[in-house]
Design an enzyme around this catalytic site. Structure first.
Site, PDB file in Angstrom:
ATOM      1  N   THR A  27       0.629  -0.888   0.002  1.00 34.22           N
ATOM      2  CA  THR A  27      -0.180  -0.075   0.109  1.00 34.22           C
ATOM      3  C   THR A  27       0.514   1.541   0.047  1.00 34.22           C
ATOM      4  OG1 THR A  27      -0.324  -0.037   2.357  1.00 34.22           O
ATOM      5  CG2 THR A  27      -1.339  -1.608   1.001  1.00 34.22           C
ATOM      6  N   ASP A  28       2.277   1.325  -0.238  1.00 34.34           N
ATOM      7  CA  ASP A  28       2.690   3.021  -0.005  1.00 34.34           C
ATOM      8  C   ASP A  28       4.536   1.966  -1.033  1.00 34.34           C
ATOM      9  OD1 ASP A  28       3.163   5.349   0.681  1.00 34.34           O
ATOM     10  OD2 ASP A  28       4.480   4.361   2.614  1.00 34.34           O
ATOM     11  N   LEU A  29       3.584   1.698  -1.782  1.00 34.89           N
ATOM     12  CA  LEU A  29       5.497   1.769  -3.282  1.00 34.89           C
ATOM     13  C   LEU A  29       5.329   2.515  -3.715  1.00 34.89           C
ATOM     14  CD1 LEU A  29       3.995  -1.589  -4.984  1.00 34.89           C
ATOM     15  CD2 LEU A  29       5.615  -0.921  -3.093  1.00 34.89           C
TER      16      LEU A  29
ATOM     17  N   THR B  63       1.162   7.220  -1.382  1.00 30.29           N
ATOM     18  CA  THR B  63       2.054   7.950  -0.402  1.00 30.29           C
ATOM     19  C   THR B  63       0.737   9.479  -2.678  1.00 30.29           C
ATOM     20  OG1 THR B  63       3.416   7.672   0.132  1.00 30.29           O
ATOM     21  CG2 THR B  63       3.055   9.968  -1.410  1.00 30.29           C
TER      22      THR B  63
END
Length: 289
Positions: A83-85, A143
């Site tokens: 969920t935050d690559l 992000t």
């Protein structure tokens, strides 16, 4: 502690090919949880920054993309969604690099030296936002620059949101710049349509109430009427379609399979987006010539 549990789960199932950072230890120091990791090099974002945001060679982008997809495929097989690559969360294993001439900026005749890593090996880090697919999903993840359209539209999200982020990352590595440089939802959606074409009508129809304000009656995006400023309109207008954007940085004869892969990763409809395993089976990786 949630992150430590994820790291321990990743390490337990790892046979050396996960490309996820390895936890060495953890301890509580005066109510601060400290995690000890293996020593790694700079993030891909820091490397791009040091390189004055020069585009990376497509062969290097291919190697980074392959490893990133292998890491995400490994996580998804364990029912974990990162969920935050983003480039900040992808680290080079080694800090060593070579310095070569050959990055000429379009806006000037000045030639910059280009740094290339001696090794293309990478590791994925930062599992603080990682969730199990059967756990409760928060409404907003990722992000901003790497956030998938289904998240913005409030349609719910699962594994495909990671693949959208990977598509954005690969474009950034080959161009030197984030694909969607935005800080506001309507502008973000307008940029997506500028690069990838219209949003599917069924996604607009099913958008939650918070996202209805981004559209006029029907499925048309409320753009440029709803723009917050002229600068915002200019930021959207300066973007090109995905194919043209990639061809500015990759030779035509090498770009077709890369563009096709990106279109598969950047499908608006998450149900049509490539999975990590499908992406790894794409000709861009199978037939690099």
């Amino acid at each position: 502690m949630v992150e430590i549990e994820v790291l321990q789960q990743l390490a337990k199932n790892d046979e050396g090919g996960s490309r996820c950072v390895q936890i060495r230890n953890w301890f509580d120091y005066r109510n601060h949880i400290c995690i000890v990791f293996e020593k790694l090099g700079p993030s891909l974002f820091d490397f791009l920054k040091r390189n004055k945001y020069c585009p990376l060679p497509v062969d290097l982008v291919r190697e980074f993309g392959r490893q990133l997809l292998e890491s995400v495929a490994y996580m998804h097989d364990l029912s974990l969604i990162h969920t935050d690559l983003k480039p900040e969360n992808i680290l080079l294993v080694s800090s060593e690099y070579v310095k070569l001439p050959g990055c000429k900026r379009i806006s000037s005749d000045e030639t910059h030296f280009r740094c290339l890593p001696k090794s293309s090996a990478i590791k994925l880090i930062d599992f603080g936002s990682t969730v199990n697919d059967n756990q409760n999903h928060s409404s907003i993840v990722s992000t901003r620059h790497y956030r998938a359209p289904e998240v913005i539209l409030g349609l719910g999200w699962t594994y495909p949101c990671d693949l959208w982020s990977i598509g954005c990352i690969l474009v950034e590595l080959c161009s030197g710049e984030a694909l969607f440089q935005t800080h506001e939802n309507l502008e973000h959606l307008a940029m997506m349509e500028r690069v990838l074409g219209p949003l599917p009508a069924h996604m607009v129809r099913n958008a939650n109430r918070g996202a209805e304000k981004y559209f006029r009656r029907g499925s048309r995006l409320n753009w440029p009427e709803g723009a917050v400023s002229r600068e915002s309109i200019r930021a959207v207008n300066k973007l090109d379609r995905l194919k043209k954007l990639v061809l500015q940085h990759v030779e035509c004869f090498r770009a077709s399979s890369f563009i096709d892969l990106l279109h598969g990763l950047l499908k608006f409809d998450p149900s049509l987006r490539l999975t990590a395993w499908q992406a790894l089976d794409h000709p861009f990786f199978k037939n690099p010539s």
